[in-house]
Design a protein around this motif. Structure first.
Motif, PDB file in Angstrom:
ATOM      1  N   ALA A 139       0.960  -1.111   0.001  1.00  0.00           N
ATOM      2  CA  ALA A 139      -0.195   0.001   0.026  1.00  0.00           C
ATOM      3  C   ALA A 139       0.858   1.190   0.088  1.00  0.00           C
ATOM      4  O   ALA A 139       1.741   1.258   0.438  1.00  0.00           O
ATOM      5  CB  ALA A 139      -0.961  -0.067   1.262  1.00  0.00           C
ATOM      6  N   VAL A 140       0.382   2.232  -0.845  1.00  0.00           N
ATOM      7  CA  VAL A 140       0.997   3.423  -0.853  1.00  0.00           C
ATOM      8  C   VAL A 140      -0.037   4.574  -0.058  1.00  0.00           C
ATOM      9  O   VAL A 140      -1.041   4.671  -0.642  1.00  0.00           O
ATOM     10  CB  VAL A 140       1.393   4.043  -2.013  1.00  0.00           C
ATOM     11  CG1 VAL A 140       2.190   5.433  -1.818  1.00  0.00           C
ATOM     12  CG2 VAL A 140       2.399   3.201  -2.627  1.00  0.00           C
ATOM     13  N   ALA A 141       0.376   5.032   1.088  1.00  0.00           N
ATOM     14  CA  ALA A 141      -1.021   5.769   2.107  1.00  0.00           C
ATOM     15  C   ALA A 141      -0.204   6.893   2.032  1.00  0.00           C
ATOM     16  O   ALA A 141       0.415   7.582   3.061  1.00  0.00           O
ATOM     17  CB  ALA A 141      -0.906   5.072   3.255  1.00  0.00           C
ATOM     18  N   SER A 142      -0.614   8.007   1.029  1.00  0.00           N
ATOM     19  CA  SER A 142      -0.058   9.383   1.012  1.00  0.00           C
ATOM     20  C   SER A 142      -0.944  10.417   1.976  1.00  0.00           C
ATOM     21  O   SER A 142      -1.974  10.296   1.995  1.00  0.00           O
ATOM     22  CB  SER A 142       0.036   9.992  -0.429  1.00  0.00           C
ATOM     23  OG  SER A 142       0.728   9.319  -1.326  1.00  0.00           O
ATOM     24  N   SER A 143      -0.205  11.045   2.872  1.00  0.00           N
ATOM     25  CA  SER A 143      -0.869  12.103   3.633  1.00  0.00           C
ATOM     26  C   SER A 143      -1.939  11.613   4.251  1.00  0.00           C
ATOM     27  O   SER A 143      -3.136  12.071   4.157  1.00  0.00           O
ATOM     28  CB  SER A 143      -1.509  13.355   2.623  1.00  0.00           C
ATOM     29  OG  SER A 143       0.090  13.960   2.329  1.00  0.00           O
ATOM     30  N   ALA A 144      -2.014  10.286   4.949  1.00  0.00           N
ATOM     31  CA  ALA A 144      -2.780   9.559   5.779  1.00  0.00           C
ATOM     32  C   ALA A 144      -2.989  10.061   7.252  1.00  0.00           C
ATOM     33  O   ALA A 144      -1.979   9.444   7.902  1.00  0.00           O
ATOM     34  CB  ALA A 144      -2.817   7.975   5.413  1.00  0.00           C
ATOM     35  N   PRO A 145      -4.020  10.687   7.512  1.00  0.00           N
ATOM     36  CA  PRO A 145      -4.159  10.859   9.109  1.00  0.00           C
ATOM     37  C   PRO A 145      -4.714   9.677   9.831  1.00  0.00           C
ATOM     38  O   PRO A 145      -5.874   9.700  10.094  1.00  0.00           O
ATOM     39  CB  PRO A 145      -5.369  12.018   8.886  1.00  0.00           C
ATOM     40  CG  PRO A 145      -6.007  11.923   7.819  1.00  0.00           C
ATOM     41  CD  PRO A 145      -5.159  11.045   6.784  1.00  0.00           C
ATOM     42  N   VAL A 146      -3.811   8.628  10.048  1.00  0.00           N
ATOM     43  CA  VAL A 146      -4.263   7.296  10.580  1.00  0.00           C
ATOM     44  C   VAL A 146      -4.972   7.286  12.074  1.00  0.00           C
ATOM     45  O   VAL A 146      -5.515   6.439  12.397  1.00  0.00           O
ATOM     46  CB  VAL A 146      -3.389   6.261  10.358  1.00  0.00           C
ATOM     47  CG1 VAL A 146      -3.119   5.992   8.790  1.00  0.00           C
ATOM     48  CG2 VAL A 146      -2.084   6.584  10.955  1.00  0.00           C
TER      49      VAL A 146
END
Length: 480
Positions: free
Chosen positions: A179-186
């Protein structure tokens, strides 16, 4: 208004030849992008519920090789943009890696309508968990229908879809290879006051005195709001659509929040490259804002502030600002798919009230705005969706989200977390690598999801190296 739950069309699967009619060419700009439809389950967590609906997706198979991976772009809190099927960094990766590209629109957004309307009883089917299950069902069925065999799937997403990309890898590791999770506020959080802290810090990078000037202007606006005789001036200065009327503290907070968002949006998307999506106003950067705020020839800090707002509006093609809280609530209560709120406003606020919070308050003392506290944001949940959506309920929902996904305590592998450090959302993301295959890629001077957009000479130098690193990692992981 009564809420009537209905499923949309129930139909047989389209044949593969009918469903995928893309022109196979080497020139990506010539790819024909069409709406396609997938028969999706309404409720993935009730085996006795066999209702289905039609979910929109797009495909580009012009680069696909028989042994290549499958790239799945995850849709988010708005209509899926077919522009992503021919542009963006993931398309560059697809060309190099021979990938089949798919984009699945998020349920309840765009044209993907699972229910007859958006009443609260129907919105219970809108959640990140249902969206992840949509991805899983879509991948499983499409693998069989297209004969994709054991090809590895890589999921991509930015912002909320970035969270979904990471969570899909976490929750469905047997389906998502990477997965590529760009700018992800997890990390879900009730009071995201740090958002405005980063706005202040980012403004100060260009002009150290810029946040102070914004603070003086914001305070002046609050002072003007104390006297009704100033309302004509405020209406004119801020290009309000209607004459300003203040009935409650919520009216004041709504106006102050609305105006502050113009500045915050400039920071979040500073110097990005979203023009291919049809976004206007990209020419207004932090530098432009702070140049105006430091220009004494324009007048007082308040005069400069209103000049900034007017400049941003002009760049976006906006004629006036809707500053009525009552009208806002009325619009957001409209449950029809033909309403203005159906573009994503009603749906996304529901998700913030029931899953994420992310309320960008002015409660911190380390930022230049005032007047829109946490209580104002939570009150909107009750005003729009009903009194049951109160502070304890919203707080418990956010806690449940972090319990479900882990927040910043990510336990997985093969996930990339690019984050622009100018972007306020990076505070809720992964900014330091957790392991050799949970890789953070902090991007100095870069904005929200900046790594996803097409490259251009004017962008921050870090982006080219980040894109190369993402390609290197994906190449390595796809060989495993």
């Amino acid at each position: 208004m009564a809420c009537t739950q209905v499923l949309l069309l129930i139909c047989l699967w389209l044949s593969v030849s009918d469903a995928f009619t893309y022109l196979r060419v080497h020139n990506k700009s010539e790819v024909t992008v069409q709406d396609h439809w997938f028969t999706q389950r309404l409720d993935h967590f009730n085996g006795a519920d066999n209702r289905v609906w039609e979910q929109r997706y797009f495909m580009n198979d012009s680069f696909a090789q028989s042994d290549g991976p499958v790239f799945l772009m995850i849709g988010g809190e708005g209509a899926a943009n077919p522009g992503w099927m021919t542009q963006g960094t993931w398309i560059t990766y697809a060309e190099k890696m021979g990938a089949l590209c798919l984009l699945l629109e998020h349920r309840f957004y765009g044209k993907s309508h699972p229910t007859k309307d958006m009443c609260v009883a129907n919105l219970r089917y809108l959640s990140s968990q249902q969206a992840l299950a949509d991805l899983a069902h879509f991948q499983t069925v499409m693998t069989e229908k297209l004969g994709l065999g054991n090809r590895k799937w890589v999921v991509f997403g930015g912002s909320y879809p970035g969270c979904l990309a990471a969570w899909y890898r976490i929750k469905y590791p047997h389906l998502a290879h990477a997965a590529v999770a760009s700018s992800a506020p997890v990390k879900a959080v009730l009071n995201f006051s740090e958002y405005m802290d980063v706005v202040q810090a980012s403004l100060s990078r260009n002009h150290s005195d810029c946040p102070r000037m914004v603070k003086l202007a914001s305070d002046t606006l609050i002072e003007l709001l104390d006297y009704k005789e100033n309302y004509i001036k405020i209406t004119k200065d801020l290009y309000l659509c209607e004459f300003l009327v203040i009935r409650s503290e919520m009216d004041i907070s709504f106006l102050l929040d609305t105006i502050a968002e113009y500045i915050a949006d400039v920071v979040q998307y500073n110097n990005d490259n979203r023009e291919f999506e049809g976004v206007k106003g990209g020419n207004i950067t932090i530098q432009v804002v702070c140049d105006i705020m430091s220009n004494e020839s324009i007048g007082s800090p308040y005069d400069r502030y209103t000049n900034v707002i007017q400049t941003i509006m002009k760049s976006k093609g906006e004629k006036c600002i809707e500053a009525s809280y009552q009208q806002f609530v009325k619009d957001m209560r409209d449950i029809s798919w033909e309403s203005s709120a159906s573009a994503g406003g009603r749906q996304w606020m529901y998700q913030t009230c029931t899953e994420f919070g992310y309320f960008q308050s002015s409660d911190s003392i380390s930022q230049p705005f005032s007047g829109f506290p946490l209580s104002y944001h939570v009150q909107q949940c009750s005003d729009i969706y009903g009194e049951d959506f109160n502070f304890p309920v919203v707080t418990a929902a956010i806690q449940q989200t972090n319990e479900n996904y882990g927040g910043l305590n990510v336990q997985s592998s093969r996930i990339i977390f690019p984050n622009g450090l100018i972007d306020p959302w990076h505070i809720l993301g992964i900014n330091a690598s957790l392991s050799s295959d949970l890789v953070a890629l902090p991007m100095q001077d870069a904005a929200h999801c900046a790594d996803m957009y097409p490259a251009r000479p004017e962008e921050p130098p870090v982006l080219s190296s980040v894109r190369r690193r993402i390609l290197e990692l994906l190449t390595e992981w796809l060989q495993l």
